[in-house]
Design a protein around this motif. Structure first.
Motif, PDB file in Angstrom:
ATOM      1  N   ALA A 103       0.821  -1.213   0.000  1.00 43.54           N
ATOM      2  CA  ALA A 103       0.000   0.000   0.000  1.00 43.54           C
ATOM      3  C   ALA A 103       0.854   1.261   0.000  1.00 43.54           C
ATOM      4  O   ALA A 103       0.323   2.363   0.012  1.00 43.54           O
ATOM      5  N   SER A 104       2.178   1.122  -0.045  1.00 40.54           N
ATOM      6  CA  SER A 104       3.066   2.273   0.091  1.00 40.54           C
ATOM      7  C   SER A 104       3.256   3.057  -1.196  1.00 40.54           C
ATOM      8  O   SER A 104       3.740   4.179  -1.164  1.00 40.54           O
ATOM      9  N   GLY A 105       2.917   2.475  -2.317  1.00 43.38           N
ATOM     10  CA  GLY A 105       3.119   3.157  -3.590  1.00 43.38           C
ATOM     11  C   GLY A 105       4.521   3.003  -4.150  1.00 43.38           C
ATOM     12  O   GLY A 105       4.812   3.474  -5.237  1.00 43.38           O
ATOM     13  N   HIS A 106       5.422   2.345  -3.433  1.00 45.27           N
ATOM     14  CA  HIS A 106       6.774   2.160  -3.955  1.00 45.27           C
ATOM     15  C   HIS A 106       7.335   0.772  -3.650  1.00 45.27           C
ATOM     16  O   HIS A 106       8.488   0.502  -3.930  1.00 45.27           O
ATOM     17  N   GLY A 107       6.523  -0.108  -3.127  1.00 49.11           N
ATOM     18  CA  GLY A 107       7.031  -1.417  -2.728  1.00 49.11           C
ATOM     19  C   GLY A 107       6.423  -2.541  -3.530  1.00 49.11           C
ATOM     20  O   GLY A 107       5.500  -2.358  -4.318  1.00 49.11           O
ATOM     21  N   GLY A 108       6.948  -3.704  -3.297  1.00 47.87           N
ATOM     22  CA  GLY A 108       6.436  -4.899  -3.930  1.00 47.87           C
ATOM     23  C   GLY A 108       6.853  -6.108  -3.127  1.00 47.87           C
ATOM     24  O   GLY A 108       7.716  -6.015  -2.251  1.00 47.87           O
ATOM     25  N   VAL A 109       6.238  -7.228  -3.413  1.00 46.83           N
ATOM     26  CA  VAL A 109       6.555  -8.478  -2.737  1.00 46.83           C
ATOM     27  C   VAL A 109       6.695  -9.560  -3.797  1.00 46.83           C
ATOM     28  O   VAL A 109       5.802  -9.751  -4.622  1.00 46.83           O
ATOM     29  N   GLU A 110       7.827 -10.236  -3.785  1.00 43.64           N
ATOM     30  CA  GLU A 110       8.041 -11.378  -4.669  1.00 43.64           C
ATOM     31  C   GLU A 110       7.741 -12.642  -3.877  1.00 43.64           C
ATOM     32  O   GLU A 110       8.248 -12.814  -2.768  1.00 43.64           O
ATOM     33  N   ILE A 111       6.913 -13.502  -4.425  1.00 43.94           N
ATOM     34  CA  ILE A 111       6.551 -14.762  -3.785  1.00 43.94           C
ATOM     35  C   ILE A 111       7.229 -15.872  -4.582  1.00 43.94           C
ATOM     36  O   ILE A 111       6.977 -16.019  -5.774  1.00 43.94           O
ATOM     37  N   ARG A 112       8.089 -16.626  -3.916  1.00 46.19           N
ATOM     38  CA  ARG A 112       8.823 -17.657  -4.626  1.00 46.19           C
ATOM     39  C   ARG A 112       8.773 -18.972  -3.841  1.00 46.19           C
ATOM     40  O   ARG A 112       9.111 -19.007  -2.675  1.00 46.19           O
ATOM     41  N   PRO A 113       8.339 -20.068  -4.502  1.00 49.14           N
ATOM     42  CA  PRO A 113       8.334 -21.362  -3.822  1.00 49.14           C
ATOM     43  C   PRO A 113       9.761 -21.773  -3.445  1.00 49.14           C
ATOM     44  O   PRO A 113      10.715 -21.501  -4.176  1.00 49.14           O
ATOM     45  N   ILE A 114       9.882 -22.438  -2.320  1.00 50.88           N
ATOM     46  CA  ILE A 114      11.161 -22.970  -1.866  1.00 50.88           C
ATOM     47  C   ILE A 114      11.242 -24.430  -2.297  1.00 50.88           C
ATOM     48  O   ILE A 114      10.288 -25.195  -2.094  1.00 50.88           O
ATOM     49  N   VAL A 115      12.342 -24.809  -2.897  1.00 49.41           N
ATOM     50  CA  VAL A 115      12.539 -26.181  -3.358  1.00 49.41           C
ATOM     51  C   VAL A 115      12.732 -27.095  -2.161  1.00 49.41           C
ATOM     52  O   VAL A 115      13.521 -26.801  -1.265  1.00 49.41           O
ATOM     53  N   ASP A 116      12.020 -28.195  -2.161  1.00 53.69           N
ATOM     54  CA  ASP A 116      12.143 -29.200  -1.105  1.00 53.69           C
ATOM     55  C   ASP A 116      12.941 -30.375  -1.658  1.00 53.69           C
ATOM     56  O   ASP A 116      12.447 -31.120  -2.497  1.00 53.69           O
ATOM     57  N   HIS A 117      14.175 -30.506  -1.211  1.00 55.71           N
ATOM     58  CA  HIS A 117      15.031 -31.599  -1.686  1.00 55.71           C
ATOM     59  C   HIS A 117      14.851 -32.870  -0.873  1.00 55.71           C
ATOM     60  O   HIS A 117      15.545 -33.836  -1.082  1.00 55.71           O
ATOM     61  N   GLY A 118      13.901 -32.822   0.090  1.00 55.78           N
ATOM     62  CA  GLY A 118      13.692 -33.979   0.966  1.00 55.78           C
ATOM     63  C   GLY A 118      12.866 -34.979   0.312  1.00 55.78           C
ATOM     64  O   GLY A 118      12.716 -36.070   0.216  1.00 55.78           O
TER      65      GLY A 118
END
Length: 118
Positions: A103-118
């Motif tokens: 809501a700040s007008g200058h930010g963003g959020v990247e959503i990235r899955p984490i690889v599960d090597h298990g």
């Protein structure tokens, strides 16, 4: 449950210029985000500014040399992160949409899955 990294981006100069009231409102937004995430919130931290960063870059045939700063060609810097668990990407997006930086007008959020090597 899958794990996701939420990278919070924004303009450091604008973050540094926030008033006490703006900072308090953003902090309240992060507390609300943490409450909404509940036990799905694994970790999260605000980061120091890029002026404190040290980077290692890949080299050919030599050991990487540390350098000051990220030296990225970008106007936005990573200001913090969360690691969350969510049943799927839609749930991760829904939770990430609650972050106050959006809501700040200058930010963003990247959503990235984490690889599960298990």
């Amino acid at each position: 449950m899958a794990k996701y990294l939420l990278l919070i981006y924004g303009d450091e100069q604008r973050w540094d210029a926030e008033t006490a009231a703006e900072r308090a409102a953003k902090d309240a937004g992060h507390r609300a985000f943490a409450a909404a995430a509940g036990p799905g919130l694994i970790s999260g931290h605000e980061l120091e500014t890029t002026a404190t960063a040290t980077s290692l870059r890949a080299t050919t045939g030599a050991r990487p040399t540390p350098t000051d700063g990220p030296f990225l060609e970008t106007k936005e810097a990573i200001g913090g992160f969360y690691v969350i668990e969510a049943p799927d990407l839609d749930a991760a997006l829904s939770l990430a949409s609650r972050l106050p930086e959006l809501a700040s007008g200058h930010g963003g959020v990247e959503i990235r899955p984490i690889v599960d090597h298990g």
